[in-house]
Design a protein around this motif. Structure first.
Motif, PDB file in Angstrom:
ATOM      1  N   LEU A 229     -82.734  93.979  57.096  1.00 48.40           N
ATOM      2  CA  LEU A 229     -82.346  93.589  58.528  1.00 48.40           C
ATOM      3  C   LEU A 229     -80.985  93.116  58.651  1.00 48.40           C
ATOM      4  N   VAL A 230     -80.182  92.446  57.768  1.00 48.86           N
ATOM      5  CA  VAL A 230     -78.956  91.920  57.869  1.00 48.86           C
ATOM      6  C   VAL A 230     -78.108  93.019  57.620  1.00 48.86           C
ATOM      7  N   LEU A 231     -78.399  94.295  57.162  1.00 48.81           N
ATOM      8  CA  LEU A 231     -77.496  95.559  56.736  1.00 48.81           C
ATOM      9  C   LEU A 231     -77.782  96.524  57.690  1.00 48.81           C
ATOM     10  N   ASP A 232     -78.577  96.646  58.462  1.00 49.74           N
ATOM     11  CA  ASP A 232     -79.077  98.014  59.039  1.00 49.74           C
ATOM     12  C   ASP A 232     -78.384  97.823  60.434  1.00 49.74           C
ATOM     13  N   GLY A 233     -77.603  99.037  60.788  1.00 46.36           N
ATOM     14  CA  GLY A 233     -76.940  99.185  62.115  1.00 46.36           C
ATOM     15  C   GLY A 233     -77.746  99.062  63.375  1.00 46.36           C
ATOM     16  N   THR A 234     -78.866  99.676  63.266  1.00 47.95           N
ATOM     17  CA  THR A 234     -79.678  99.379  64.592  1.00 47.95           C
ATOM     18  C   THR A 234     -80.145  97.796  64.806  1.00 47.95           C
ATOM     19  N   ALA A 235     -80.606  97.153  63.441  1.00 47.91           N
ATOM     20  CA  ALA A 235     -80.810  95.781  63.883  1.00 47.91           C
ATOM     21  C   ALA A 235     -79.670  95.222  64.170  1.00 47.91           C
ATOM     22  N   TYR A 236     -78.580  95.479  63.968  1.00 50.26           N
ATOM     23  CA  TYR A 236     -77.243  94.757  64.308  1.00 50.26           C
ATOM     24  C   TYR A 236     -77.166  94.873  65.654  1.00 50.26           C
ATOM     25  N   THR A 237     -77.446  96.298  66.379  1.00 51.36           N
ATOM     26  CA  THR A 237     -77.293  96.335  67.906  1.00 51.36           C
ATOM     27  C   THR A 237     -78.193  95.422  68.759  1.00 51.36           C
ATOM     28  N   ILE A 238     -79.355  95.045  68.116  1.00 51.70           N
ATOM     29  CA  ILE A 238     -80.433  94.398  68.755  1.00 51.70           C
ATOM     30  C   ILE A 238     -79.743  92.978  68.889  1.00 51.70           C
ATOM     31  N   VAL A 239     -79.155  92.516  67.750  1.00 49.38           N
ATOM     32  CA  VAL A 239     -78.501  91.132  67.591  1.00 49.38           C
ATOM     33  C   VAL A 239     -77.258  90.916  68.592  1.00 49.38           C
ATOM     34  N   ARG A 240     -76.425  92.170  68.563  1.00 53.08           N
ATOM     35  CA  ARG A 240     -75.369  92.040  69.383  1.00 53.08           C
ATOM     36  C   ARG A 240     -75.747  92.041  70.896  1.00 53.08           C
ATOM     37  N   GLY A 241     -76.724  92.800  71.113  1.00 49.50           N
ATOM     38  CA  GLY A 241     -77.321  92.451  72.530  1.00 49.50           C
ATOM     39  C   GLY A 241     -77.887  91.206  73.031  1.00 49.50           C
ATOM     40  N   ALA A 242     -78.409  90.649  71.931  1.00 48.34           N
ATOM     41  CA  ALA A 242     -78.940  89.258  72.235  1.00 48.34           C
ATOM     42  C   ALA A 242     -77.868  88.259  72.482  1.00 48.34           C
ATOM     43  N   LEU A 243     -76.831  88.330  71.728  1.00 48.38           N
ATOM     44  CA  LEU A 243     -75.888  87.428  72.059  1.00 48.38           C
ATOM     45  C   LEU A 243     -74.852  87.455  73.285  1.00 48.38           C
ATOM     46  N   VAL A 244     -75.178  88.652  73.969  1.00 46.64           N
ATOM     47  CA  VAL A 244     -74.658  88.700  75.500  1.00 46.64           C
ATOM     48  C   VAL A 244     -75.479  88.739  76.437  1.00 46.64           C
ATOM     49  N   ASP A 245     -76.906  88.391  75.887  1.00 50.68           N
ATOM     50  CA  ASP A 245     -78.123  88.264  76.985  1.00 50.68           C
ATOM     51  C   ASP A 245     -78.294  89.599  77.697  1.00 50.68           C
ATOM     52  N   GLY A 246     -78.078  90.708  76.728  1.00 49.44           N
ATOM     53  CA  GLY A 246     -78.078  91.984  77.467  1.00 49.44           C
ATOM     54  C   GLY A 246     -79.604  92.460  77.108  1.00 49.44           C
ATOM     55  N   PRO A 247     -79.847  93.569  77.878  1.00 48.08           N
ATOM     56  CA  PRO A 247     -81.454  94.183  77.702  1.00 48.08           C
ATOM     57  C   PRO A 247     -81.683  94.659  76.272  1.00 48.08           C
ATOM     58  N   VAL A 248     -82.904  94.793  75.687  1.00 46.87           N
ATOM     59  CA  VAL A 248     -83.174  95.527  74.614  1.00 46.87           C
ATOM     60  C   VAL A 248     -82.801  96.756  74.577  1.00 46.87           C
ATOM     61  N   ARG A 249     -82.033  96.979  73.837  1.00 46.87           N
ATOM     62  CA  ARG A 249     -81.458  98.671  73.873  1.00 46.87           C
ATOM     63  C   ARG A 249     -81.042  99.095  72.383  1.00 46.87           C
ATOM     64  N   PRO A 250     -81.960  99.208  71.406  1.00 44.28           N
ATOM     65  CA  PRO A 250     -81.296  99.294  70.144  1.00 44.28           C
ATOM     66  C   PRO A 250     -80.624 100.898  70.149  1.00 44.28           C
ATOM     67  N   ASN A 251     -79.627 100.897  69.295  1.00 44.80           N
ATOM     68  CA  ASN A 251     -79.005 102.249  69.004  1.00 44.80           C
ATOM     69  C   ASN A 251     -79.837 102.727  67.633  1.00 44.80           C
ATOM     70  N   CYS A 252     -80.749 103.786  67.861  1.00 45.45           N
ATOM     71  CA  CYS A 252     -81.351 104.150  66.811  1.00 45.45           C
ATOM     72  C   CYS A 252     -80.687 104.910  66.010  1.00 45.45           C
ATOM     73  N   LEU A 253     -79.327 105.305  66.331  1.00 49.48           N
ATOM     74  CA  LEU A 253     -78.495 106.043  65.129  1.00 49.48           C
ATOM     75  C   LEU A 253     -77.441 105.497  64.425  1.00 49.48           C
ATOM     76  N   ALA A 254     -77.152 103.948  64.986  1.00 50.39           N
ATOM     77  CA  ALA A 254     -76.345 103.247  64.146  1.00 50.39           C
ATOM     78  C   ALA A 254     -76.443 103.098  62.839  1.00 50.39           C
ATOM     79  N   LEU A 255     -75.261 103.038  62.140  1.00 50.31           N
ATOM     80  CA  LEU A 255     -75.462 103.143  60.857  1.00 50.31           C
ATOM     81  C   LEU A 255     -75.068 101.694  60.175  1.00 50.31           C
TER      82      LEU A 255
END
Length: 255
Positions: A229-255
């Motif tokens: 969860l602290v290494l995965d790219g997809t998990a990070y895209t969720i974190v990144r979105g949460a930090l800007v109050d954005g919608p939940v849009r995970p990037n399933c292809l992120a490394l």
């Protein structure tokens, strides 16, 4: 037992980085604020989590323009969680003083999410935290902690924090009494079906208005373990979105 299981998930975490993602189309990541405008972000480690283990996610945050700090739990988190939370309160004040920021955001892994929530709920932390994001935190406990006693290893082999993370513990009963999400803080929880240490995985959510994200609801083929969860790219895209109050849009292809 918990330490042995923690070691086992390292291979799963590495695999998660190269795992095939789901068929969802990658969504563009929301833009991060400039470093001057964004809250500093404190990455809070978990049980037995040394600071260096969180450098990958901190590096991602810094690359996106955030002032990122890593908080290693006192005694690697083996001790009393409220005591760790009081030490964390001091650290938050130090970060605020060094950066000039009035509020910080928190990205907390595993036990770190409980330490942070105790700070918010019992130590007045809602005045100094803008966003709370947890990664695989046993908000309502985990059977893995209970199993330690079941296997005849005593009450969590004498590890106080483990005792407090057992389902039905007095600590969790107190923490979860009343409102799960006090104050004006924006709460987000992130969990994965492959979490080896938080069972059932549904215990990683909080109620009362939080945004609770299950990675596999968006990316069903994504394999992410507890440390992943602290290494995965997809998990990070969720974190990144949460930090800007954005919608939940995970990037399933992120490394």
């Amino acid at each position: 037992m918990l330490l042995r299981k923690t070691a086992l998930v390292v291979s799963v975490a590495v695999a998660a980085l190269i795992a095939s993602a789901g068929t969802a189309t990658a969504a563009p990541a929301p833009a991060a604020p400039t470093a001057a405008a964004a809250n500093p972000v404190i990455v809070v480690g978990g049980l037995s989590g040394v600071a260096v283990a969180y450098e990958p996610i901190a590096a991602r945050l810094r690359a996106d323009g955030y002032r990122a700090f890593i908080y290693q739990l006192p005694g690697l988190g083996f001790g009393d969680i409220p005591t760790s939370a009081r030490a964390f309160a001091t650290y938050v004040d130090q970060v605020r003083a060094s950066t000039g920021a009035s509020t910080v955001d928190v990205v907390a892994h595993s036990e770190g999410g409980l330490v942070s929530r105790y700070y918010l709920k019992r130590l007045g932390g809602t005045a100094t935290v803008g966003r709370y994001v947890s990664l695989g935190t046993p908000q309502y406990g985990t059977y893995v902690a209970n199993i330690v006693a079941f296997l005849g290893l005593g009450s969590c082999a004498g590890i106080v924090a483990c005792q407090q993370m057992t389902i039905g513990s007095a600590f969790l009963a107190d923490l979860n009494a009343g409102d799960d999400t006090p104050g004006a803080v924006r709460y987000t929880t992130i969990r994965t079906l492959q979490d080896e240490l938080v069972r059932p995985t549904g215990n990683a959510v909080v109620n009362d208005g939080a945004t609770n994200v299950l990675i596999q609801s968006y990316c069903p083929l994504r394999v992410v373990g507890h440390l992943g969860l602290v290494l995965d790219g997809t998990a990070y895209t969720i974190v990144r979105g949460a930090l800007v109050d954005g919608p939940v849009r995970p990037n399933c292809l992120a490394l």
